[in-house]
Write an enzyme that holds these catalytic residues in place. Structure first.
Site, PDB file in Angstrom:
ATOM      1  N   ARG A   1       0.829  -1.212   0.000  1.00 61.35           N
ATOM      2  CA  ARG A   1       0.000   0.000   0.000  1.00 61.35           C
ATOM      3  C   ARG A   1       0.859   1.257   0.000  1.00 61.35           C
ATOM      4  O   ARG A   1       0.516   2.263  -0.641  1.00 61.35           O
ATOM      5  CB  ARG A   1      -0.907  -0.018   1.231  1.00 61.35           C
TER       6      ARG A   1
ATOM      7  N   HIS B   1       0.543   4.530  -2.470  1.00 60.43           N
ATOM      8  CA  HIS B   1       0.356   5.909  -1.999  1.00 60.43           C
ATOM      9  C   HIS B   1       1.519   6.813  -2.395  1.00 60.43           C
ATOM     10  O   HIS B   1       1.320   7.979  -2.710  1.00 60.43           O
ATOM     11  CB  HIS B   1       0.160   5.934  -0.482  1.00 60.43           C
ATOM     12  N   ASP B   2       2.733   6.271  -2.391  1.00 52.51           N
ATOM     13  CA  ASP B   2       3.861   7.098  -2.825  1.00 52.51           C
ATOM     14  C   ASP B   2       3.724   7.436  -4.308  1.00 52.51           C
ATOM     15  O   ASP B   2       3.807   8.591  -4.706  1.00 52.51           O
ATOM     16  CB  ASP B   2       5.197   6.389  -2.557  1.00 52.51           C
TER      17      ASP B   2
ATOM     18  N   GLY C   1       4.249  11.003  -8.053  1.00 59.03           N
ATOM     19  CA  GLY C   1       5.166   9.987  -8.575  1.00 59.03           C
ATOM     20  C   GLY C   1       5.928   9.250  -7.487  1.00 59.03           C
ATOM     21  O   GLY C   1       5.910   9.614  -6.314  1.00 59.03           O
TER      22      GLY C   1
ATOM     23  N   SER D   1       8.187  10.745  -1.532  1.00 55.30           N
ATOM     24  CA  SER D   1       7.633  11.918  -0.836  1.00 55.30           C
ATOM     25  C   SER D   1       6.771  11.493   0.347  1.00 55.30           C
ATOM     26  O   SER D   1       6.602  12.259   1.297  1.00 55.30           O
ATOM     27  CB  SER D   1       6.840  12.805  -1.801  1.00 55.30           C
TER      28      SER D   1
ATOM     29  N   ASN E   1      -3.781   8.825   4.855  1.00 56.86           N
ATOM     30  CA  ASN E   1      -2.617   8.101   5.378  1.00 56.86           C
ATOM     31  C   ASN E   1      -3.024   7.017   6.374  1.00 56.86           C
ATOM     32  O   ASN E   1      -2.242   6.162   6.713  1.00 56.86           O
ATOM     33  CB  ASN E   1      -1.663   9.048   6.088  1.00 56.86           C
TER      34      ASN E   1
ATOM     35  N   PRO F   1      -7.654   8.180  -4.503  1.00 57.85           N
ATOM     36  CA  PRO F   1      -9.059   7.828  -4.705  1.00 57.85           C
ATOM     37  C   PRO F   1      -9.732   7.415  -3.386  1.00 57.85           C
ATOM     38  O   PRO F   1      -9.114   6.774  -2.550  1.00 57.85           O
ATOM     39  CB  PRO F   1      -9.011   6.639  -5.667  1.00 57.85           C
TER      40      PRO F   1
ATOM     41  N   HIS G   1      -5.666  -5.765  -3.016  1.00 60.02           N
ATOM     42  CA  HIS G   1      -6.601  -5.970  -1.906  1.00 60.02           C
ATOM     43  C   HIS G   1      -6.848  -7.455  -1.639  1.00 60.02           C
ATOM     44  O   HIS G   1      -7.744  -7.802  -0.881  1.00 60.02           O
ATOM     45  CB  HIS G   1      -7.909  -5.224  -2.170  1.00 60.02           C
ATOM     46  N   THR G   2      -6.070  -8.319  -2.230  1.00 60.14           N
ATOM     47  CA  THR G   2      -6.090  -9.734  -1.848  1.00 60.14           C
ATOM     48  C   THR G   2      -5.357  -9.948  -0.524  1.00 60.14           C
ATOM     49  O   THR G   2      -5.426 -11.016   0.062  1.00 60.14           O
ATOM     50  CB  THR G   2      -5.478 -10.623  -2.970  1.00 60.14           C
TER      51      THR G   2
ATOM     52  N   SER H   1      -6.291 -15.227   2.540  1.00 61.34           N
ATOM     53  CA  SER H   1      -6.117 -13.800   2.329  1.00 61.34           C
ATOM     54  C   SER H   1      -4.758 -13.232   2.727  1.00 61.34           C
ATOM     55  O   SER H   1      -4.513 -12.067   2.484  1.00 61.34           O
ATOM     56  CB  SER H   1      -7.229 -13.018   3.002  1.00 61.34           C
TER      57      SER H   1
END
Ligand code: HEM
Ligand SMILES: *[C@@H]1O[C@H](CO)[C@@H](O)[C@H](O)[C@H]1NC(C)=O
Ligand SMILES: *[C@@H]1O[C@H](CO)[C@@H](O)[C@H](O)[C@H]1NC(C)=O
Ligand SMILES: *[C@@H]1O[C@H](CO)[C@@H](O)[C@H](O)[C@H]1NC(C)=O
Ligand SMILES: *[C@@H]1O[C@H](CO)[C@@H](O)[C@H](O)[C@H]1NC(C)=O
Length: 325
Positions: A65, A69-70, A75, A79, A94, A161, A191-192, A248
């Site tokens: 994840r 997010h990075d 890009g 950051s 976050n 999103p 998301h698995t 999972s």
């Protein structure tokens, strides 16, 4: 289903051959540090990540994840790692981005043997590849390196999103990053593994879009299982597995079967299986695709989004702060 070790090896071999002949994105390359450090820095990162994973296997979803997010905000430039009063990591989405200490430990280990050469952005990509292998029966993709670190990290740049985004808008958001709708469907297969907090899907259990009823697209049996974990007026800080199948904690295509059975946890997960824009891709992956290798390829593409290379950016000394001087 138990995969025999022979077939797992065969799958893995196919994957490795494929990734050698695979595409290169931008100016990144496999083995960028090979000539630049006397030691194999990728192997050092792998060791640090494996040790952390043995203490806490949930760093696998956390790092996968983190890469998303990075890369999605300005890009793949690390950051997300910068500390400060108003940096990306302080923005609301976050919530639950974790694993910063793993990146710090890998950076320290690499700096000790090859100082000032390896970017934090590459360490995120290497560490993500390593956790992927740990939850994918040892199958590794070749990670591309050569990223440099950015110097700007602002909470107001974070426009990730929402879990309630429509499929159409999500396709547009991925397209803005140069990723196709098919890439998006594979990447959401992230998301698995991992978990979601109740607060991010609780609306689906009780009063969906002010109807006073649960989300009709959620399997009523699943909703009845989730309600006791996520009571209506609670703070929503409990978590449930994003993939409700028993496999999972491993990379598998079970996520796609679950959403086809209306067992998606986030609204966007469920919509992926219902929206005509993505439904046939979801069915195709569930039935035919070698998901685990395709997911790796999609991660390589994600890792190339808006990267800084060459003389752009810098190589940070500490992943949490831009260089001063
Ligand atoms: C439309 C795109 C996406 C949306 C709206 C979305 C949303 C979310 C949300 C709401 C959570 C739960 C966070 C929490 O409860 O703290 C989550 C978790 C997670 N996401 Fe996504 N996500 C998206 C795409 C991706 C992609 C592309 C990846 C990686 C390939 C990814 C990997 C993960 C992982 C591994 C977790 C579990 C984290 C953990 O257990 O620590 N997501 N996502
Ligand atoms: C954050 O803000 C406080 C108070 O304004 C200030 O003292 C501190 O130095 C800031 N921290 C950083 C890392 O900029
Ligand atoms: C994440 O965002 C929340 C809400 O804005 C904030 O309170 C929290 O400190 C942030 N977490 C980190 C690690 O910065
Ligand atoms: C789908 O997304 C495109 C691009 O963002 C937008 O122009 C269009 O209005 C959207 N269509 C619907 C039905 O939301
Ligand atoms: C939750 O809160 C709403 C509004 O505050 C209230 O009407 C409802 O009865 C509460 N539900 C439960 C289960 O406590």
């Amino acid at each position: 289903m138990k995969i025999s070790s022979t077939s797992a090896v065969a799958l893995c071999l196919g994957f490795i051959l494929m990734s050698f002949t695979g595409h290169c994105y931008g100016q990144l390359q496999v083995g960028f540090y090979r000539e630049k450090c006397l030691v194999d820095v990728e192997a050092i990162v792998t060791q640090v990540v494996a040790a952390k994973f043995n203490e806490d296997p949930t760093i696998a979803p956390a790092l996968i994840r983190m890469q998303f997010h990075d890369c999605f905000v300005k890009g793949c430039d690390a950051s997300i790692l910068l500390d400060g009063n108003n940096t990306e990591k302080t923005a609301p989405p976050n919530l639950s981005v974790r694993g910063f200490e793993v990146i710090d430990a890998a950076k320290d280990a690499v700096e000790a043997v090859c100082p000032g050469v390896v970017s934090c952005a590459d360490i995120i990509s290497m560490a993500t590849r390593d956790v992927f292998a740990l939850i994918n029966e040892g199958c590794r993709y070749d990670v591309q390196t050569g990223r440099r670190d950015g110097s700007v990290s602002l909470a107001q740049n974070v426009d990730l999103p929402s879990p309630r985004i429509s499929v159409n808008d999500s396709i547009a958001a991925f397209a803005r990053k140069g990723l196709s709708a098919t890439d998006m469907v594979y990447l959401l297969g992230g998301h698995t593994v991992g978990v979601a907090h109740c607060s991010l899907f609780q609306d689906r259990l009780y009063n969906f879009q002010n109807t006073g009823k649960p989300d009709p697209t959620m399997n009523p049996w699943l909703a009845s299982q989730l309600r006791p974990i996520c009571p209506q007026n609670s703070t929503g800080s409990n978590t449930v597995n994003l993939d409700q199948s028993s496999q999972s904690s491993f990379i598998s295509k079970s996520y796609y079967w679950q959403i086809l059975m209306r067992n998606g946890i986030l609204q966007i997960d469920q919509e992926l299986a219902l929206d005509p824009l993505t439904r046939s891709t979801v069915q195709g992956i569930a039935l035919f695709s070698d998901f685990r290798s395709k997911f790796g390829q999609a991660m390589v593409k994600l890792g190339a989004v808006e990267v800084l290379t060459g003389t752009q950016g810098e190589i940070r000394k500490s992943c949490r702060a831009i260089n001063t001087n």
